[in-house]
Structures are given as structure tokens and as C-alpha cells.
Enzyme design. Structure first.
Site, PDB file in Angstrom:
ATOM      1  N   ASP A  31      33.284  50.664  43.044  1.00  0.00           N
ATOM      2  CA  ASP A  31      33.193  49.218  42.909  1.00  0.00           C
ATOM      3  C   ASP A  31      31.818  48.446  43.671  1.00  0.00           C
ATOM      4  OD1 ASP A  31      33.412  46.250  43.188  1.00  0.00           O
ATOM      5  OD2 ASP A  31      35.633  46.754  42.408  1.00  0.00           O
ATOM      6  N   ASN A  35      32.008  41.091  43.044  1.00  0.00           N
ATOM      7  CA  ASN A  35      33.249  40.063  42.796  1.00  0.00           C
ATOM      8  C   ASN A  35      34.371  40.407  43.703  1.00  0.00           C
ATOM      9  OD1 ASN A  35      33.917  37.463  42.077  1.00  0.00           O
ATOM     10  ND2 ASN A  35      35.159  38.185  40.470  1.00  0.00           N
ATOM     11  N   ASP A  58      27.307  50.923  41.817  1.00  0.00           N
ATOM     12  CA  ASP A  58      27.135  50.169  40.888  1.00  0.00           C
ATOM     13  C   ASP A  58      27.232  51.189  39.659  1.00  0.00           C
ATOM     14  OD1 ASP A  58      26.197  48.539  38.616  1.00  0.00           O
ATOM     15  OD2 ASP A  58      25.462  47.232  40.189  1.00  0.00           O
ATOM     16  N   LEU A  59      28.108  50.883  38.431  1.00  0.00           N
ATOM     17  CA  LEU A  59      28.176  51.591  37.139  1.00  0.00           C
ATOM     18  C   LEU A  59      26.848  51.921  36.555  1.00  0.00           C
ATOM     19  CD1 LEU A  59      31.128  50.394  35.349  1.00  0.00           C
ATOM     20  CD2 LEU A  59      30.754  52.722  36.247  1.00  0.00           C
ATOM     21  N   PHE A  80      38.044  48.938  34.826  1.00  0.00           N
ATOM     22  CA  PHE A  80      38.167  47.503  34.947  1.00  0.00           C
ATOM     23  C   PHE A  80      36.788  46.732  35.368  1.00  0.00           C
ATOM     24  CE2 PHE A  80      42.262  49.042  36.636  1.00  0.00           C
ATOM     25  CZ  PHE A  80      43.262  48.410  35.770  1.00  0.00           C
ATOM     26  N   LYS A  84      33.271  38.497  34.526  1.00  0.00           N
ATOM     27  CA  LYS A  84      34.246  37.780  33.634  1.00  0.00           C
ATOM     28  C   LYS A  84      34.221  36.771  33.352  1.00  0.00           C
ATOM     29  CE  LYS A  84      37.490  37.517  37.287  1.00  0.00           C
ATOM     30  NZ  LYS A  84      39.021  37.503  37.411  1.00  0.00           N
ATOM     31  N   SER A 124      40.624  42.149  26.102  1.00  0.00           N
ATOM     32  CA  SER A 124      41.091  40.816  26.678  1.00  0.00           C
ATOM     33  C   SER A 124      41.683  39.977  25.160  1.00  0.00           C
ATOM     34  CB  SER A 124      39.986  39.936  27.136  1.00  0.00           C
ATOM     35  OG  SER A 124      40.229  38.604  27.164  1.00  0.00           O
ATOM     36  N   TYR A 148      30.801  36.706  27.038  1.00  0.00           N
ATOM     37  CA  TYR A 148      31.777  37.422  27.634  1.00  0.00           C
ATOM     38  C   TYR A 148      32.678  38.305  26.748  1.00  0.00           C
ATOM     39  CZ  TYR A 148      36.202  38.745  30.022  1.00  0.00           C
ATOM     40  OH  TYR A 148      37.349  39.331  30.363  1.00  0.00           O
ATOM     41  N   LYS A 152      33.564  42.592  25.268  1.00  0.00           N
ATOM     42  CA  LYS A 152      34.789  43.257  25.096  1.00  0.00           C
ATOM     43  C   LYS A 152      34.790  43.916  23.688  1.00  0.00           C
ATOM     44  CE  LYS A 152      36.314  42.289  29.111  1.00  0.00           C
ATOM     45  NZ  LYS A 152      36.374  43.414  30.162  1.00  0.00           N
ATOM     46  N   TYR A 176      44.543  42.090  27.602  1.00  0.00           N
ATOM     47  CA  TYR A 176      45.403  41.193  28.458  1.00  0.00           C
ATOM     48  C   TYR A 176      45.571  39.918  27.878  1.00  0.00           C
ATOM     49  CZ  TYR A 176      43.295  44.928  31.666  1.00  0.00           C
ATOM     50  OH  TYR A 176      43.022  45.970  32.312  1.00  0.00           O
TER      51      TYR A 176
HETATM   52  P1  NAD Z   1      37.547  41.206  39.014  1.00  0.00           P
HETATM   53  O1  NAD Z   1      35.986  40.396  39.119  1.00  0.00           O
HETATM   54  O2  NAD Z   1      38.457  40.674  40.167  1.00  0.00           O
HETATM   55  O3  NAD Z   1      37.315  42.571  39.104  1.00  0.00           O
HETATM   56  C1  NAD Z   1      36.414  43.133  38.357  1.00  0.00           C
HETATM   57  C2  NAD Z   1      35.595  44.249  39.564  1.00  0.00           C
HETATM   58  O4  NAD Z   1      34.579  44.980  38.941  1.00  0.00           O
HETATM   59  C3  NAD Z   1      35.041  43.634  40.901  1.00  0.00           C
HETATM   60  O5  NAD Z   1      35.707  44.123  41.983  1.00  0.00           O
HETATM   61  C4  NAD Z   1      33.536  43.863  40.761  1.00  0.00           C
HETATM   62  O6  NAD Z   1      32.855  43.799  41.919  1.00  0.00           O
HETATM   63  C5  NAD Z   1      33.604  44.848  39.921  1.00  0.00           C
HETATM   64  N1  NAD Z   1      32.180  45.166  39.229  1.00  0.00           N
HETATM   65  C6  NAD Z   1      31.570  44.334  38.244  1.00  0.00           C
HETATM   66  N2  NAD Z   1      30.374  45.065  37.904  1.00  0.00           N
HETATM   67  C7  NAD Z   1      30.318  46.104  38.473  1.00  0.00           C
HETATM   68  C8  NAD Z   1      29.213  47.237  38.206  1.00  0.00           C
HETATM   69  N3  NAD Z   1      28.423  47.069  37.459  1.00  0.00           N
HETATM   70  N4  NAD Z   1      29.601  48.332  38.951  1.00  0.00           N
HETATM   71  C9  NAD Z   1      30.686  48.281  39.934  1.00  0.00           C
HETATM   72  N5  NAD Z   1      31.669  47.642  39.913  1.00  0.00           N
HETATM   73  C10 NAD Z   1      31.646  46.454  39.216  1.00  0.00           C
HETATM   74  O7  NAD Z   1      38.324  40.874  37.796  1.00  0.00           O
HETATM   75  P2  NAD Z   1      39.778  41.243  37.333  1.00  0.00           P
HETATM   76  O8  NAD Z   1      40.310  39.787  37.027  1.00  0.00           O
HETATM   77  O9  NAD Z   1      40.107  42.053  38.051  1.00  0.00           O
HETATM   78  O10 NAD Z   1      39.061  41.612  35.756  1.00  0.00           O
HETATM   79  C11 NAD Z   1      39.241  43.151  35.631  1.00  0.00           C
HETATM   80  C12 NAD Z   1      39.078  43.275  34.244  1.00  0.00           C
HETATM   81  O11 NAD Z   1      39.950  42.777  33.326  1.00  0.00           O
HETATM   82  C13 NAD Z   1      37.583  42.947  33.719  1.00  0.00           C
HETATM   83  O12 NAD Z   1      36.895  43.494  32.777  1.00  0.00           O
HETATM   84  C14 NAD Z   1      37.964  41.590  32.896  1.00  0.00           C
HETATM   85  O13 NAD Z   1      36.888  41.276  32.022  1.00  0.00           O
HETATM   86  C15 NAD Z   1      39.219  42.062  32.378  1.00  0.00           C
HETATM   87  N6  NAD Z   1      40.155  41.014  32.108  1.00  0.00           N
HETATM   88  C16 NAD Z   1      40.540  40.071  32.943  1.00  0.00           C
HETATM   89  C17 NAD Z   1      41.309  39.043  32.893  1.00  0.00           C
HETATM   90  C18 NAD Z   1      41.568  37.941  33.787  1.00  0.00           C
HETATM   91  O14 NAD Z   1      42.201  36.820  33.672  1.00  0.00           O
HETATM   92  N7  NAD Z   1      41.529  38.209  34.979  1.00  0.00           N
HETATM   93  C19 NAD Z   1      41.594  38.821  31.372  1.00  0.00           C
HETATM   94  C20 NAD Z   1      41.275  39.675  30.508  1.00  0.00           C
HETATM   95  C21 NAD Z   1      40.691  40.656  30.767  1.00  0.00           C
END
Ligand code: NAD
Ligand code: UDP
Length: 336
Positions: A31, A35, A58-59, A80, A84, A124, A148, A152, A176
Site C-alpha cells: 500500500d 488514502n 506504489d503499484l 484492492f 475511488k 463495483s 472512476y 472498473k 461490491y
Molecule cells: P481505500 O481508499 O480505503 O483503500 C484503497 C487503498 O489503496 C488505500 O489504502 C490506498 O492508500 C491504496 N492505494 C491506492 N492507489 C495505490 C497505488 N497506486 N499503490 C499502492 N496503494 C494504492 O478504499 P476502499 O473503500 O477500501 O476500497 C477498496 C477497493 O474497493 C477500491 O478498489 C475501490 O474502488 C473498491 N470499491 C470500494 C467501494 C466502497 O464503497 N468503499 C465500493 C465498490 C468498490
């Protein structure tokens, strides 16, 4: 044998790490903390009494991703990591496409070169755009309405193409619905930066006194009380769905797509009332204009996940409200 969790410090990833550790998986988290907070990882270790191997990386940094695979015996990936925020994606589309799509390409290329072909992807319900009918099944037409959502959809297509070219891949696309709530310990939860975009963190911030009132975005939708209807799912149920998906793709190759929702829709006012019943806290609200891009009603047909994964959401709306409130009350400023 370890599972790599990209974005494992984030909201859903951190809850899924807990379930993985409880089931005795070894967990490696990558991670960049863009965020999220490293405290989430410390607390995962406290809750489970187990350790997590963490890479702050970072990815988009290919060498760093390769190092994670070289230094660990990774057998599967829960992906994940991604940006988002819908509104931000409209303002900064290139940032979103680059982070989410290029990040996924680098991950998959590294997986392929290391011979790891088991991947669960966080998709999503936003891929359904404005649904023609509810409940929404996996066969419903797709069509996202913002950058966004398009990341997906594009990633889903990329992963299908990957399997088409090499049928050894084992991929689950998990769509989700609306994850809310927190681990029942109250130690980890959703920690949005700035003004929350989503309903439940906004409600809990009003309840804890950080905000004056909830703005209800429109009461003139074609729904029983006029406010928007969504399928709220407890984040722990969602996390368990990932373990079931991992088991499923361990048993067979292919690309499987599943809705992870409860199958029940609640309106904004239903949630306000459920929160009062569960916690005793009245959340003041004001009806305002609709939020641009919002749809009236969105809830899942989750029967495919039940049939093929043996998974269904178990927690009630009351559980979701109580757990979200416990997290907020004990951590009024999130992880800060
Ligand atoms: P979140 O932002 O809490 O978690 C995402 C994590 O990815 C964060 O910790 C961030 O630091 C990390 N990240 C982002 N870009 C990165 C990169 N380039 N390299 C390394 N780390 C990176 O979000 P979440 O709510 O836990 O969501 C997780 C996944 O689920 C996301 O892909 C999101 O799009 C998807 N999603 C979330 C929801 C929701 O309502 N929370 C709904 C549908 C889908
Ligand atoms: N909502 C609201 N006020 C808020 C945040 C959300 O009225 O401050 C409404 C929103 O219009 C939708 C529902 O709550 O009907 C869920 O919104 P959220 O952003 O959590 O999820 P999404 O709309 O992305 O499914």
C-alpha cells in the site's frame, strides 16, 4: 504461501486482512498509504495477534512490486488498491486512469512473470450505471457514468482478455454494493479524509458532533420515501466474500463475476432511522438538491454468490450502524 493484499491498509482491505489472518493465511500488504494509515496495520496485528508483512510501495513502481513477489512466496492476490472518489475522478481523469489501470497492468505483468495467476479484483456496482431494473443480476448491462466507474469496467475487460489469452488464470471480479460498518472491535474502520462522500461516515460524523447535520440529497426520487435506495453491506461480510472467492478460484480456472450485496435496499431516511434505533442517537438532517449523477435505486441480486460461493451476507442493518458508531465514537478523528 502468502496472499498479497494490495491496498491492504485501506478500509475494505484492512477488514479482509483480519479475515485472512483468522483463517491462518499469511498476509503481505502492499500500500502506498495515499488514502490510509499504517495504524490500521498495527491494529490488525493487535486484533488478530498475528503479523502482517508490509511494503509501503506504489503499484506504479514496477521494481517495488517485483521485489514483493521475489521476497515472498505469494500464491494469490487480492487487489484492492485504487483511487475511488467519483467526483475527483471527473476532475482528474488521467490521474485515475493511470493509477487504477496502469497499477493493475503492472501488477498483472509481475504476477504473470512470477507464475502467480490467482487474482480477486475489487470491482463495483457502479459498473451497472443506471440499472434498468432492480435487483441487479450479474447479467445486467454495464455502462459506467464517470471515470472512476470506467476504470472498473476497463479493468474487468482487461482481466477477461488476460484469461482469454491464457486460460491458466483464475480471476474473480467482485462487484461490491455499499460497504459500511466496521470490525466489531471498534479498532479499525472507515477513515475518510476531509468531507465524507458516503452516507454512513457522514452520519457518524454528525452523530459524534463533527458536523452539524446530514444533507439528504433529494427526496423526489421514485422510491417509497423519495430518498435514494442502496444495498448496504457490512464490511466484515464483504471481507468474508473475498475468502470464499479465493477458495472458489483455487478450485477452478476462469473468470467469475459476483455481486456482493445483501439483496435488500434501504433509503437514506431508513438508514437515519436505523441509526437512531441502533445507537439512540438522533441525526439531524436537511433535505437538499439531488447530487448530480445519483441514481434512485440500486440493490443486488446476490443469488449467484450464494449458489457458487456458498456466501451470503449475515449482518443486519442494526449491526452495521452499531459497528460504524463504535468505531467513530472510539476514534472521533479516525486513525489520527
Ligand atoms: P481505500 O481508499 O480505503 O483503500 C484503497 C487503498 O489503496 C488505500 O489504502 C490506498 O492508500 C491504496 N492505494 C491506492 N492507489 C495505490 C497505488 N497506486 N499503490 C499502492 N496503494 C494504492 O478504499 P476502499 O473503500 O477500501 O476500497 C477498496 C477497493 O474497493 C477500491 O478498489 C475501490 O474502488 C473498491 N470499491 C470500494 C467501494 C466502497 O464503497 N468503499 C465500493 C465498490 C468498490
Ligand atoms: N447521500 C446523502 N447525503 C450524503 C451522502 C449520501 O443523502 O451526505 C445519499 C446518496 O444520495 C445516496 C445514498 O445516500 O442515495 C448513498 O450514497 P453513497 O455516496 O454512500 O453511495 P453511492 O451513491 O455511491 O452508492
Amino acid at each position: 504461501m502468502a496472499i498479497l493484499v494490495t491496498g491492504g491498509a485501506g478500509y475494505i482491505g484492512s477488514h479482509t486482512c483480519i479475515q485472512l489472518l483468522k483463517e491462518n493465511y499469511e498476509v503481505v500488504v502492499l500500500d502506498n498509504l495515499s488514502n490510509s494509515s499504517p495504524k490500521a496495520l498495527q491494529r490488525i496485528e493487535e486484533i488478530t495477534g498475528k503479523t502482517v508483512m508490509f511494503y509501503q510501495a506504489d503499484l506504479l513502481d514496477r521494481q517495488a512490486v517485483e521485489r514483493v513477489f521475489e521476497e515472498n512466496n505469494i500464491t494469490g492476490v487480492l487487489h484492492f488498491a485504487g483511487l475511488k472518489a467519483v467526483g475527483e475522478s471527473v476532475e482528474k481523469p488521467l490521474y485515475y486512469y493511470h493509477n487504477n489501470i496502469t497499477g493493475t497492468l503492472i501488477l498483472c505483468e509481475t504476477m504473470r512473470s512470477c507464475g502467480v495467476k490467482t487474482l480477486v479484483f475489487s470491482s463495483s456496482a457502479t459498473v451497472y450505471g443506471t440499472p434498468e431494473r432492480v435487483p441487479i443480476s450479474e447479467e445486467a448491462p454495464t455502462g459506467a457514468a464517470n471515470p472512476y466507474g470506467r476504470t472498473k469496467l476497463m479493468i474487468e475487460e482487461i482481466l477477461r482478455d488476460l484469461h482469454q489469452a491464457d486460460s491458466d488464470w483464475r480471476i474473480a471480479l467482485l462487484r461490491y454494493f455499499n460497504p459500511i460498518g466496521a470490525d466489531e472491535s471498534g479498532r479499525i474502520g472507515e477513515d475518510p479524509t476531509g468531507l465524507p462522500n458516503n452516507l454512513m461516515p457522514f452520519i457518524t460524523q454528525v452523530a459524534v458532533g463533527k458536523r452539524d447535520k446530514l444533507m439528504v440529497f433529494g427526496d423526489d426520487y421514485d422510491t417509497p420515501d423519495g430518498t435514494g435506495i442502496r444495498d448496504y453491506i457490512h464490511v466484515t461480510d464483504l471481507a468474508e466474500g473475498h475468502l470464499k472467492a479465493l477458495e472458489k478460484i483455487a478450485a477452478e480456472t476462469g473468470v467469475k463475476t459476483y455481486n456482493l450485496g445483501t439483496g435488500f435496499g434501504y433509503s437514506v431516511l431508513d438508514i437515519v432511522h436505523a441509526f437512531l434505533e441502533a445507537t439512540g442517537v438522533q441525526v439531524p438532517y436537511e433535505i437538499t438538491d439531488r447530487r448530480p449523477g445519483d441514481i434512485a435505486s440500486c440493490y443486488a441480486d446476490p443469488s449467484l454468490a450464494e449458489k457458487e460461493l456458498g456466501w451470503r451476507a449475515k449482518k443486519t442493518i442494526r449491526d452495521m450502524c452499531c459497528d460504524a458508531w463504535r468505531w467513530q465514537q472510539h476514534n472521533p478523528n479516525g486513525y489520527q
